[in-house]
Scaffold this motif. Structure first.
Motif, PDB file in Angstrom:
ATOM      1  N   SER A  85     -12.179   6.645  11.463  1.00  0.00           N
ATOM      2  CA  SER A  85     -12.002   8.231  11.014  1.00  0.00           C
ATOM      3  C   SER A  85     -10.431   8.807  11.900  1.00  0.00           C
ATOM      4  CB  SER A  85     -13.091   8.987  11.721  1.00  0.00           C
ATOM      5  OG  SER A  85     -13.391   8.762  13.343  1.00  0.00           O
ATOM      6  N   GLU A  86     -10.024   7.601  12.483  1.00  0.00           N
ATOM      7  CA  GLU A  86      -8.697   8.394  13.188  1.00  0.00           C
ATOM      8  C   GLU A  86      -7.699   8.367  12.192  1.00  0.00           C
ATOM      9  OE1 GLU A  86      -7.838   5.545  16.274  1.00  0.00           O
ATOM     10  OE2 GLU A  86      -9.632   5.825  17.326  1.00  0.00           O
ATOM     11  N   ARG A  87      -6.623   9.066  12.549  1.00  0.00           N
ATOM     12  CA  ARG A  87      -5.308   9.392  11.718  1.00  0.00           C
ATOM     13  C   ARG A  87      -4.383   9.436  12.762  1.00  0.00           C
ATOM     14  NH1 ARG A  87      -6.766  13.951   7.256  1.00  0.00           N
ATOM     15  NH2 ARG A  87      -8.647  12.825   6.063  1.00  0.00           N
ATOM     16  N   GLN A  88      -3.010   8.823  12.499  1.00  0.00           N
ATOM     17  CA  GLN A  88      -2.127   8.996  13.196  1.00  0.00           C
ATOM     18  C   GLN A  88      -0.887   9.521  12.322  1.00  0.00           C
ATOM     19  OE1 GLN A  88      -0.872   5.754  15.802  1.00  0.00           O
ATOM     20  NE2 GLN A  88       1.276   5.935  14.930  1.00  0.00           N
ATOM     21  N   TYR A  89      -0.755  10.806  12.341  1.00  0.00           N
ATOM     22  CA  TYR A  89       0.317  11.256  11.496  1.00  0.00           C
ATOM     23  C   TYR A  89       1.747  11.062  11.864  1.00  0.00           C
ATOM     24  CZ  TYR A  89      -3.269  14.996   9.701  1.00  0.00           C
ATOM     25  OH  TYR A  89      -4.451  15.475   9.297  1.00  0.00           O
ATOM     26  N   TRP A  90       2.696  10.902  10.778  1.00  0.00           N
ATOM     27  CA  TRP A  90       3.969  10.651  11.051  1.00  0.00           C
ATOM     28  C   TRP A  90       5.030  11.360  10.192  1.00  0.00           C
ATOM     29  CZ3 TRP A  90       5.758   8.331   6.428  1.00  0.00           C
ATOM     30  CH2 TRP A  90       4.613   7.701   5.789  1.00  0.00           C
ATOM     31  N   GLY A  91       6.344  11.117  10.412  1.00  0.00           N
ATOM     32  CA  GLY A  91       7.482  11.718   9.406  1.00  0.00           C
ATOM     33  C   GLY A  91       8.143  10.795   9.616  1.00  0.00           C
ATOM     34  N   SER A  92       9.744  11.423   9.458  1.00  0.00           N
ATOM     35  CA  SER A  92      10.793  10.306   9.545  1.00  0.00           C
ATOM     36  C   SER A  92      10.848   9.505  10.772  1.00  0.00           C
ATOM     37  CB  SER A  92      12.233  11.094   9.564  1.00  0.00           C
ATOM     38  OG  SER A  92      12.224  12.044  10.437  1.00  0.00           O
ATOM     39  N   ASP A  93      10.025   9.702  11.762  1.00  0.00           N
ATOM     40  CA  ASP A  93      10.022   8.825  13.130  1.00  0.00           C
ATOM     41  C   ASP A  93       9.063   7.609  12.949  1.00  0.00           C
ATOM     42  OD1 ASP A  93       7.755  10.450  12.832  1.00  0.00           O
ATOM     43  OD2 ASP A  93       7.856  10.893  14.812  1.00  0.00           O
ATOM     44  N   LEU A  94       8.609   7.490  11.748  1.00  0.00           N
ATOM     45  CA  LEU A  94       7.660   6.388  11.625  1.00  0.00           C
ATOM     46  C   LEU A  94       8.083   4.828  12.210  1.00  0.00           C
ATOM     47  CD1 LEU A  94       5.179   4.994  10.370  1.00  0.00           C
ATOM     48  CD2 LEU A  94       6.464   4.869   8.079  1.00  0.00           C
ATOM     49  N   GLN A  95       7.413   4.265  12.935  1.00  0.00           N
ATOM     50  CA  GLN A  95       7.523   3.113  13.464  1.00  0.00           C
ATOM     51  C   GLN A  95       6.725   2.271  12.574  1.00  0.00           C
ATOM     52  OE1 GLN A  95       9.756   2.425  15.951  1.00  0.00           O
ATOM     53  NE2 GLN A  95      10.456   4.536  15.577  1.00  0.00           N
ATOM     54  N   LEU A  96       7.359   1.513  11.455  1.00  0.00           N
ATOM     55  CA  LEU A  96       6.584   0.838  10.533  1.00  0.00           C
ATOM     56  C   LEU A  96       5.978  -0.199  10.979  1.00  0.00           C
ATOM     57  CD1 LEU A  96       5.962   0.690   7.470  1.00  0.00           C
ATOM     58  CD2 LEU A  96       8.274  -0.408   6.954  1.00  0.00           C
ATOM     59  N   PRO A  97       4.781  -0.172  10.979  1.00  0.00           N
ATOM     60  CA  PRO A  97       3.833  -1.428  11.562  1.00  0.00           C
ATOM     61  C   PRO A  97       4.207  -2.824  10.829  1.00  0.00           C
ATOM     62  CG  PRO A  97       2.336   0.440  11.226  1.00  0.00           C
ATOM     63  CD  PRO A  97       3.709   0.852  10.445  1.00  0.00           C
ATOM     64  N   LYS A  98       4.490  -3.946  11.491  1.00  0.00           N
ATOM     65  CA  LYS A  98       4.781  -4.894  10.684  1.00  0.00           C
ATOM     66  C   LYS A  98       3.914  -6.223  11.336  1.00  0.00           C
ATOM     67  CE  LYS A  98       9.572  -3.551  10.020  1.00  0.00           C
ATOM     68  NZ  LYS A  98      11.179  -4.071  10.149  1.00  0.00           N
ATOM     69  N   ILE A  99       3.324  -6.958  10.383  1.00  0.00           N
ATOM     70  CA  ILE A  99       2.503  -8.266  10.731  1.00  0.00           C
ATOM     71  C   ILE A  99       2.952  -9.241   9.778  1.00  0.00           C
ATOM     72  CG2 ILE A  99       0.224  -9.147  10.876  1.00  0.00           C
ATOM     73  CD1 ILE A  99      -0.753  -6.159  11.155  1.00  0.00           C
ATOM     74  N   PRO A 100       3.081 -10.459  10.211  1.00  0.00           N
ATOM     75  CA  PRO A 100       3.357 -11.784   9.443  1.00  0.00           C
ATOM     76  C   PRO A 100       2.179 -11.927   8.252  1.00  0.00           C
ATOM     77  CG  PRO A 100       3.839 -12.468  11.684  1.00  0.00           C
ATOM     78  CD  PRO A 100       3.035 -10.945  11.578  1.00  0.00           C
ATOM     79  N   PHE A 101       2.820 -12.175   7.190  1.00  0.00           N
ATOM     80  CA  PHE A 101       1.563 -12.197   6.197  1.00  0.00           C
ATOM     81  C   PHE A 101       0.697 -13.594   6.271  1.00  0.00           C
ATOM     82  CE2 PHE A 101       0.786 -14.598   1.885  1.00  0.00           C
ATOM     83  CZ  PHE A 101      -0.145 -13.673   1.418  1.00  0.00           C
ATOM     84  N   GLU A 102       1.259 -14.556   6.820  1.00  0.00           N
ATOM     85  CA  GLU A 102       0.278 -15.923   7.163  1.00  0.00           C
ATOM     86  C   GLU A 102      -0.631 -15.653   8.191  1.00  0.00           C
ATOM     87  OE1 GLU A 102       0.508 -18.845   5.568  1.00  0.00           O
ATOM     88  OE2 GLU A 102       1.638 -17.852   4.152  1.00  0.00           O
ATOM     89  N   ASP A 103      -0.197 -14.396   9.318  1.00  0.00           N
ATOM     90  CA  ASP A 103      -1.384 -14.164  10.230  1.00  0.00           C
ATOM     91  C   ASP A 103      -2.528 -13.672   9.593  1.00  0.00           C
ATOM     92  OD1 ASP A 103       0.582 -15.448  12.095  1.00  0.00           O
ATOM     93  OD2 ASP A 103       0.959 -13.626  13.031  1.00  0.00           O
TER      94      ASP A 103
END
Length: 361
Positions: A85-103
């Motif tokens: 149920s959590e939401r973390q709002y963002w705008g142009s300041d988004l720190q795009l989450p990244k995770i390796p595909f293989e992981d």
């Protein structure tokens, strides 16, 4: 004199904490009640003896991750807060989450983190996938299965002659959600970059829930118009099979509390039919224009460029996406493969992963 605590343990998959007292008696405490009555400074204002925790932020399915005896009078509990149920709002300041595909493909903790972040932030970039078609089918198997639509189980985003979708051109794509023409639009979208053009083709995303909340504060009447007016959508053509789809959707779908739960906005497939009283047409267009201006404002949109091997995964009910134009005819032709999944499938995998990861110890 109150007895001291002899022993503590978690019960019922972490939904209860059992306390054994030194006098031989025992008590059982539901974790949701413990969370609701947390006395820490963030959750409780001691000077007013009042709860600060907002009830809409309470996770009724909360479970305890660790429980230990701090001393004879206190126990220490570490809760695993559900991200459902959590939401973390963002705008142009988004720190795009990244995770390796293989992981995420071979590690349950990474897959759990991916889906939790996808639900909370609305977008996650998976990196390092092979630059060939078929990787999204593997991703679909990882969560369960993909959503079949009239464009197939997966579809190729490329410049095509006589394109049956505006995405299959080189032009700019305005902010939109996919498939509002369906009664139940796909909840999650995957886009895998196989080839990328050198110039242009940048991707753009915006948090529709964040912008909706801004609109509600800025112009409540406009928000109410967009959350109450049924808009006609249509899509007719031939792809996986021939189709003629029509549907009515509200641009901003809200729950019983007036909170946005889904954005249904695609200007390309918005029908010429508009079945509302004539005097309400202009106010609707004014409200939609204000919403669209907010979507496109510099403070709200985030721009990035997919690299070959990147797979962007995002909440199609929340995140509106677009694309800058690019030139065709170069040696490297832009090619993305796309696919959908339903939230029911994604949430099923998230729950299973959560149980597996949190119970591992």
């Amino acid at each position: 004199m109150n007895p001291g605590i002899q022993k503590v343990e978690a019960l019922d998959a972490g939904h209860f904490i059992r306390v054994e007292w030194e006098d031989g008696s025992e008590s059982r405490y539901p974790c949701v009640w413990l969370r609701d009555n947390c006395q820490c400074p963030r959750c409780f204002l001691r000077s007013a003896r009042a709860r600060k925790l907002v009830f809409e932020d309470l996770d009724v399915n909360i479970v305890v991750k660790e429980v230990a005896l701090a001393d004879r009078k206190k126990l220490s509990a570490c809760f695993s807060v559900s991200s459902l149920s959590e939401r973390q709002y963002w705008g142009s300041d988004l720190q795009l989450p990244k995770i390796p595909f293989e992981d995420i493909m071979y590690n349950d903790e990474s897959a759990y983190k991916w889906l939790c972040t996808l639900k909370k932030v609305g977008i996650v970039l998976l990196t390092g996938a092979a630059t060939r078609q078929g990787e999204l089918v593997k991703l679909g198997h990882r969560i369960g299965f993909l959503r079949l639509t009239f464009y197939g189980p997966t579809w190729q985003v490329q410049d095509k002659a006589d394109a049956n979708n505006v995405a299959y051109t080189t032009g700019k794509l305005c902010f939109h959600t996919d498939y509002p023409v369906l009664q139940h639009p796909p909840g999650v979208q995957f886009l895998h970059c196989i080839k990328q053009t050198a110039a242009g083709g940048e991707s753009e995303v915006v948090d529709g829930f964040h912008v909706s909340s801004k609109l509600k504060k800025q112009n409540l009447e406009a928000y109410q118009i967009l959350s109450s007016t049924a808009v006609d959508y249509t899509d007719v053509g031939v792809d996986y099979c021939d189709f003629a789809v029509q549907c009515k959707q509200r641009i901003i779908d809200v729950d019983s509390r007036g909170q946005a739960v889904r954005i249904n906005y695609n200007n390309a497939t918005r029908d010429t039919v508009f079945d509302i009283p004539a005097e309400k047409v202009r106010p609707f267009y004014a409200a939609l224009k204000e919403f669209d201006d907010l979507l496109n404002s510099a403070e709200h949109k985030f721009t990035y460029k997919l690299k070959p091997g990147d797979i962007v995964t995002f909440d199609n009910w929340r995140v509106l996406h677009g694309r800058q134009s690019y030139q065709s005819g170069s040696e490297v032709t832009r090619h993305l493969e796309g696919a959908y999944a339903d939230w029911d499938v994604v949430m099923s995998r998230l729950r299973l992963l959560r149980k597996r990861v949190l119970n591992r110890d």
